[in-house]
Design a protein around this motif. Structure first.
Motif, PDB file in Angstrom:
ATOM      1  N   GLU A   1      -7.367  -6.192   4.804  1.00 41.89           N
ATOM      2  CA  GLU A   1      -6.484  -5.127   4.779  1.00 41.89           C
ATOM      3  C   GLU A   1      -6.583  -3.358   5.247  1.00 41.89           C
ATOM      4  O   GLU A   1      -5.793  -2.469   6.291  1.00 41.89           O
ATOM      5  N   PRO A   2      -7.457  -2.985   4.523  1.00 36.43           N
ATOM      6  CA  PRO A   2      -8.217  -1.601   5.278  1.00 36.43           C
ATOM      7  C   PRO A   2      -8.341  -0.956   6.584  1.00 36.43           C
ATOM      8  O   PRO A   2      -8.342  -0.109   6.619  1.00 36.43           O
TER       9      PRO A   2
ATOM     10  N   ARG B   1      -5.656  -1.385   8.617  1.00 34.29           N
ATOM     11  CA  ARG B   1      -4.321  -0.522   8.277  1.00 34.29           C
ATOM     12  C   ARG B   1      -5.096   1.835   9.121  1.00 34.29           C
ATOM     13  O   ARG B   1      -4.751   1.866   9.649  1.00 34.29           O
ATOM     14  N   LYS B   2      -6.712   0.932   9.485  1.00 32.24           N
ATOM     15  CA  LYS B   2      -7.080   1.695  10.206  1.00 32.24           C
ATOM     16  C   LYS B   2      -6.815   1.870  11.405  1.00 32.24           C
ATOM     17  O   LYS B   2      -6.150   2.636  11.995  1.00 32.24           O
TER      18      LYS B   2
ATOM     19  N   ALA C   1      -3.879   3.693  11.755  1.00 35.32           N
ATOM     20  CA  ALA C   1      -4.053   4.802  11.473  1.00 35.32           C
ATOM     21  C   ALA C   1      -4.381   5.241  12.893  1.00 35.32           C
ATOM     22  O   ALA C   1      -3.882   6.369  13.295  1.00 35.32           O
TER      23      ALA C   1
ATOM     24  N   PRO D   1      -8.592   8.480  13.651  1.00 35.23           N
ATOM     25  CA  PRO D   1      -7.474   8.630  13.456  1.00 35.23           C
ATOM     26  C   PRO D   1      -6.912   9.726  13.223  1.00 35.23           C
ATOM     27  O   PRO D   1      -7.668  10.533  12.518  1.00 35.23           O
TER      28      PRO D   1
ATOM     29  N   ILE E   1      -3.444   8.806  10.100  1.00 28.62           N
ATOM     30  CA  ILE E   1      -3.604   8.104   8.468  1.00 28.62           C
ATOM     31  C   ILE E   1      -2.408   8.092   7.872  1.00 28.62           C
ATOM     32  O   ILE E   1      -2.223   6.742   6.489  1.00 28.62           O
TER      33      ILE E   1
ATOM     34  N   ALA F   1       0.010   5.326   8.391  1.00 30.45           N
ATOM     35  CA  ALA F   1      -0.479   3.941   8.224  1.00 30.45           C
ATOM     36  C   ALA F   1       0.057   2.554   7.097  1.00 30.45           C
ATOM     37  O   ALA F   1       0.759   1.793   7.792  1.00 30.45           O
TER      38      ALA F   1
END
Lengths: 380, 249
Positions: free
Chosen positions: B71-72, B75-76, B79, B188, B193, B196
């Motif tokens: 997920e990180p 999420r980037k 973002a 981003p 960010i 996100a």
């Protein structure tokens, strides 16, 4: 105690690093040599939100925390601290100052312009005879009823030419000494403002630094920050926070030099092996790494305290003094590890060493920080 | 019209790759995960197309087959500017499995343009994009190095032997993109960010797919040989080394 960065903070750090490596690194040596302002990069940084990192989104900012801001400054300073100081003065002093101490009208009027990067901020405190001794302001702000009339000269002003908004500290009532000092938001293009020549500096050469002369400059009364006489306290409060930014910048410079020293020492061979295998070099790297770690921890702790709205005044003086002095030591050793290559521009470390020097001087010298630290220790 | 960008979660390209004791699985400790570089360029171009489409492209979504630890990376992408994301909660075991899962997302959400990077930087299989098109029974265009969207029409440039060809194509289709699709991945913005976490990641369970691939072992490339220095005057020795040792001439 949790030393983990959040996902957003890590993303911010990576974004700043990517930007610095892609957009600042390719021409950093030329801009330094030619003392050329990073016009293109500043525009891009503005579009990415770096000019309103911590400003509340309702005024057009990104609303990030102080730790994110520190991480961004550190990453940018690793590559190009001249660009980092433009951001540091703009964010830590001008945008933060107006957002924290300005009234609602001032915030509505000036913060969106600052946060979008349409106007860069400059902070005008130092004078030819008032550097560390900021109480000796000779610039006057005469109260004329509807407006103030500014006269005098400010020195060492970062972004003086490229800024759109000045935050000016001036003396309104000399009899009251520092309690007669005020702070004003001034349009850089006001009639009566003139600049001295671009200062030919040792480092940070692509940020523009000038003296600024005020001759009968009219400033609307509504542009004064806070109550009459609040200016000196305002400046000191701002410098408390500003120190965190400069400490982050210093540790960024040090980190940039350290990374290059590690890389070089693993590649360069002497006496049949990489120089990193020689204890004389390896121990230097170890000493540098310890200072970097200490410095980072101090800066990150300061930023965390600021985010928690706790007092960080003494700690930020510690961080500024320690990081600036360590940056000087680490960059000097990085040059030493590079040997002759460290003394030429191509390898960057000589520039980083020149840039480190000023972090011991501006926004409060290392000696002034020690006064702040010791007075806080010794007060009853 | 909606665009879907396939997103691989891969080790950072500077990662020192190691495998576990039996050389069967990647040792993931200390690995920094990033968006597959080709997919990041694809996402950058997809966002540019949306921004220049005058509203014809209503949204850009991303899809990843991966567990929650991806997920990180997702999420980037959010973002950077993707509007929302789909995550199929499963280990991305092989290209066939991944393509089958993404096909479900496309079918259930009516995406008309699907971007896939030409390969992932970990397994380099170059297979998901084409397989996905087959699962969906729609065309795929490979080796795409430019994607334009004038007046709502898709115009692609693809690299062919000795030059480029320009083609027009009707939606839906899969475009498999490579170098040139965009110059640099988008960085981003700060606001992105912060936003996100407010954008949705739609998590679904995988559909059942036959397991067609089993990995036996991995091998690391041989360590680089020691550099041999040759006296610049001694060309005979140089030729001898190149001929008899390196066997390149």
């Amino acid at each position: 105690m949790d030393f983990e960065l959040t996902e957003e903070q890590l993303m911010m750090k990576q974004a700043a690093r990517d930007f610095a490596e892609r957009e600042l690194l390719p021409d950093v040596i030329e801009r330094d040599a030619e003392a050329r302002f990073p016009v293109r990069q500043v525009k891009m940084l503005a579009e990415l939100g770096f000019f309103g990192i911590s400003v509340d989104p309702q005024y057009g900012g990104s609303g990030m925390d102080a730790l994110s801001y520190v991480l961004a400054l550190e990453e940018i300073a690793k590559i190009d601290s001249a660009t980092a100081v433009i951001l540091a003065v703009h964010n830590s002093l001008v945008a933060y100052g107006i957002e924290t101490y300005g009234n609602e009208d001032q915030k509505q009027k000036f913060l969106p312009e600052l946060a979008s990067g349409n106007k860069i901020g400059a902070f005008l405190l130092s004078e030819p005879e008032a550097g560390s001794d900021a109480t000796s302001q000779k610039t006057t702000a005469e109260d004329k009823g509807d407006y103030y009339l500014l006269n005098g000269t400010k020195n060492w002003i970062t972004s003086a030419d490229n800024a759109g908004i000045y935050l000016v500290i001036a003396q309104t009532d000399p009899d009251k000494k520092h309690k007669g000092i005020n702070a004003f938001i001034v349009d850089r293009h006001s009639e009566g403002i003139s600049l001295g020549p671009h200062e030919e500096k040792m480092g940070m050469r692509s940020s523009d630094t000038h003296s600024v002369m005020f001759t009968d400059v009219k400033v609307p009364k509504e542009n004064r920050i806070g109550e009459d006489g609040f200016g000196f306290k305002f400046a000191m409060k701002l410098l408390d926070g500003g120190r965190i930014g400069i400490a982050a910048q210093a540790i960024g410079i040090a980190g940039g030099a350290f990374d290059r020293a590690v890389q070089y020492s693993k590649e360069r061979k002497a006496f049949g092996t990489e120089i990193a295998n020689h204890q004389a070099v390896a121990f230097k790297l170890a000493d540098m790494a310890v200072k970097l770690e200490n410095g980072r921890n101090l800066v990150y702790k300061c930023a965390t305290l600021k985010d928690q709205k706790k007092d960080f005044s003494t700690l930020s003086a510690m961080a500024k003094q320690y990081c600036a002095d360590s940056a000087m030591e680490i960059t000097t050793e990085a040059v030493q590890i590079h040997g002759g290559y460290g003394y030429v521009k191509e390898y960057h470390v000589e520039r980083l060493m020149r840039e480190a020097k000023v972090t011991q001087i501006y926004e409060g010298t290392s000696e002034i920080q020690k006064i702040v630290i010791s007075r806080s220790l010794l007060k009853d | 019209m909606k665009i879907l960008v396939c997103l691989g979660n891969v080790p950072d390209t500077t990662t020192k790759i190691r495998f576990d004791g039996e050389m069967k699985n990647l040792a993931t400790e200390g690995v920094q995960w990033v968006i597959n570089p080709w997919d990041e360029l694809a996402l950058t171009r997809a966002l540019e197309i949306k921004e220049g489409s005058g509203g014809k492209i209503e949204k850009v979504s991303v899809v990843n087959v991966g567990k929650a630890d991806a997920e990180p990376t997702i999420r980037k992408a959010l973002a950077i500017g993707a509007d929302d994301a789909y995550r199929i909660d499963a280990d991305p075991s092989d290209a066939y499995f991944i393509a089958a899962q993404i096909a479900e997302v496309v079918k259930n959400n009516n995406f008309e343009i699907i971007f896939a990077g030409k390969e992932s930087s970990d397994f380099n299989g170059s297979a998901v994009g084409s397989m996905l098109a087959e699962f969906l029974d729609i065309p795929s265009v490979s080796a795409v190095s430019a994607f334009d969207f004038p007046d709502g029409k898709v115009v692609l440039k693809r690299d062919i032997d000795g030059g480029k060809e320009t083609i027009g194509i009707d939606t839906p289709f899969v475009t498999i993109v490579q170098k040139g699709i965009s110059i640099n991945p988008r960085i981003p913005a700060m606001r992105g960010i912060m936003m996100a976490r407010t954008k949705p990641i739609n998590v679904s369970q995988p559909v059942a797919v036959d397991t067609l691939v089993e990995y036996e072992t991995f091998e690391l490339p041989e360590a680089k040989a020691e550099c041999k220095m040759v006296d610049p005057e001694n060309t005979d020795a140089l030729v001898d080394l190149l001929h008899n040792e390196a066997k390149v001439i």
